[in-house]
Design a protein around this motif. Sequence first.
Motif, PDB file in Angstrom:
ATOM      1  N   ARG A   1      69.106  50.581  27.386  1.00 25.50           N
ATOM      2  CA  ARG A   1      68.555  51.372  26.281  1.00 25.50           C
ATOM      3  C   ARG A   1      68.838  50.699  24.932  1.00 25.50           C
ATOM      4  O   ARG A   1      67.984  50.653  24.046  1.00 25.50           O
TER       5      ARG A   1
ATOM      6  N   VAL B   1      58.192  46.786  26.426  1.00 28.40           N
ATOM      7  CA  VAL B   1      58.435  46.757  24.977  1.00 28.40           C
ATOM      8  C   VAL B   1      58.531  45.324  24.443  1.00 28.40           C
ATOM      9  O   VAL B   1      57.965  45.035  23.373  1.00 28.40           O
TER      10      VAL B   1
ATOM     11  N   HIS C   1      63.997  45.781  20.455  1.00 30.24           N
ATOM     12  CA  HIS C   1      62.623  45.264  20.540  1.00 30.24           C
ATOM     13  C   HIS C   1      61.589  46.274  20.043  1.00 30.24           C
ATOM     14  O   HIS C   1      60.453  45.896  19.767  1.00 30.24           O
ATOM     15  N   ALA C   2      61.949  47.551  19.986  1.00 30.55           N
ATOM     16  CA  ALA C   2      60.969  48.611  19.773  1.00 30.55           C
ATOM     17  C   ALA C   2      60.248  48.457  18.438  1.00 30.55           C
ATOM     18  O   ALA C   2      60.831  48.060  17.437  1.00 30.55           O
TER      19      ALA C   2
ATOM     20  N   GLU D   1      60.139  50.554  30.600  1.00 23.72           N
ATOM     21  CA  GLU D   1      60.146  50.393  29.151  1.00 23.72           C
ATOM     22  C   GLU D   1      60.715  49.030  28.763  1.00 23.72           C
ATOM     23  O   GLU D   1      60.198  48.347  27.863  1.00 23.72           O
ATOM     24  N   ALA D   2      61.761  48.607  29.456  1.00 24.23           N
ATOM     25  CA  ALA D   2      62.386  47.322  29.151  1.00 24.23           C
ATOM     26  C   ALA D   2      61.469  46.151  29.481  1.00 24.23           C
ATOM     27  O   ALA D   2      61.575  45.085  28.867  1.00 24.23           O
TER      28      ALA D   2
ATOM     29  N   VAL E   1      66.516  47.682  24.604  1.00 19.38           N
ATOM     30  CA  VAL E   1      65.140  48.108  24.328  1.00 19.38           C
ATOM     31  C   VAL E   1      64.991  48.465  22.848  1.00 19.38           C
ATOM     32  O   VAL E   1      63.986  48.131  22.202  1.00 19.38           O
TER      33      VAL E   1
ATOM     34  N   LEU F   1      65.967  40.287  28.363  1.00 22.12           N
ATOM     35  CA  LEU F   1      65.829  41.660  28.847  1.00 22.12           C
ATOM     36  C   LEU F   1      64.957  41.767  30.090  1.00 22.12           C
ATOM     37  O   LEU F   1      65.331  42.427  31.069  1.00 22.12           O
ATOM     38  N   GLN F   2      63.794  41.133  30.096  1.00 22.34           N
ATOM     39  CA  GLN F   2      62.883  41.302  31.225  1.00 22.34           C
ATOM     40  C   GLN F   2      63.434  40.690  32.508  1.00 22.34           C
ATOM     41  O   GLN F   2      63.375  41.314  33.572  1.00 22.34           O
TER      42      GLN F   2
END
Length: 303
Positions: A166, A203, A172-173, A199-200, A169, A125-126
């Motif tokens: 979204r 988180v 991972h939340a 956020e991505a 994310v 994701l990052q």
Amino acid sequence: MPETLYPIAAVERDTGIGKDTLRVWERRYEFPVPVRDEKGERLYPADQVARLRLIRRLMDLGYRPGKIVGAPDEVLAELIDRESAREAKGDSKAAALQPLVDMVAAHDCDQLRRELQQRLLREGLQRFVSETVAPLNHQVGLAWFKGALGVSEEHMYTEQVQNLVRGAVGQHASHLGSPRILLTTFPDEPHGLGLLMVEAMLVPEGAYCVSLGTRTPIEAIATAAGEGRYDIVALSFSSAFPARLAIEGLSALRSRLPEHVELWAGGAGVPSARKLPSGVLTFKVIGETLDALLSWRAAHPSH
């Protein structure tokens, strides 16, 4: 045949420039120059809307409103030629992303979604956000700037990216993360992709992020920060956001937040740090948020 005129709401949707920003430019730079209908509402000719699109893209490329909004057409044309020539030189990253831009232009949503999903799986994701989404946003913007993409294609692209990020994310939340970060934009900022990208990045590092979405009043932000016991409030500013409104808004919000709550501001429209009040941390590059997170944790070892 009567000239086509566009109401201010349509111009905002088309160009991504907020209504208040258009009014400020009208007073400050004497452009745009709308006509008025029988109710006194602003209506914008098509040629002015087209010029506003070019101005918005030049701002996305780093030009400030004061340098270009009131500039003669020949100056804008020179800047456009310069940016087009610079882009024509290209680099390996731009060439690698061009097939994705072509999918956007072709409205090939299914193929675009599959390719983005594959990149997300490969990169994580990052890295996906910093190494694919951030430069791809730039390439899509340049394509729009050169007329290769229309507003509908740009909106389609944004929707596809937002849906994908979204969902990632959400995997991972955690409600137990730290610090607690509140994400939003000021009332005149309609663009939310930057918030989602932040956020991505955070988180997966264990931060707890809550987004209020876009266009949140300053008092509401301050109230939410207090009631939710947030440690950080983070705001995003696109290139079209007026620097004066950003400075005034951040100053007002900083004064309403408890001293221990950090205030972060990121995006192409963030004014230089020297123009902002003390206690506002600014970012121009998405990856800088990770350094800020590490710094916060070093200063708050008990969290």
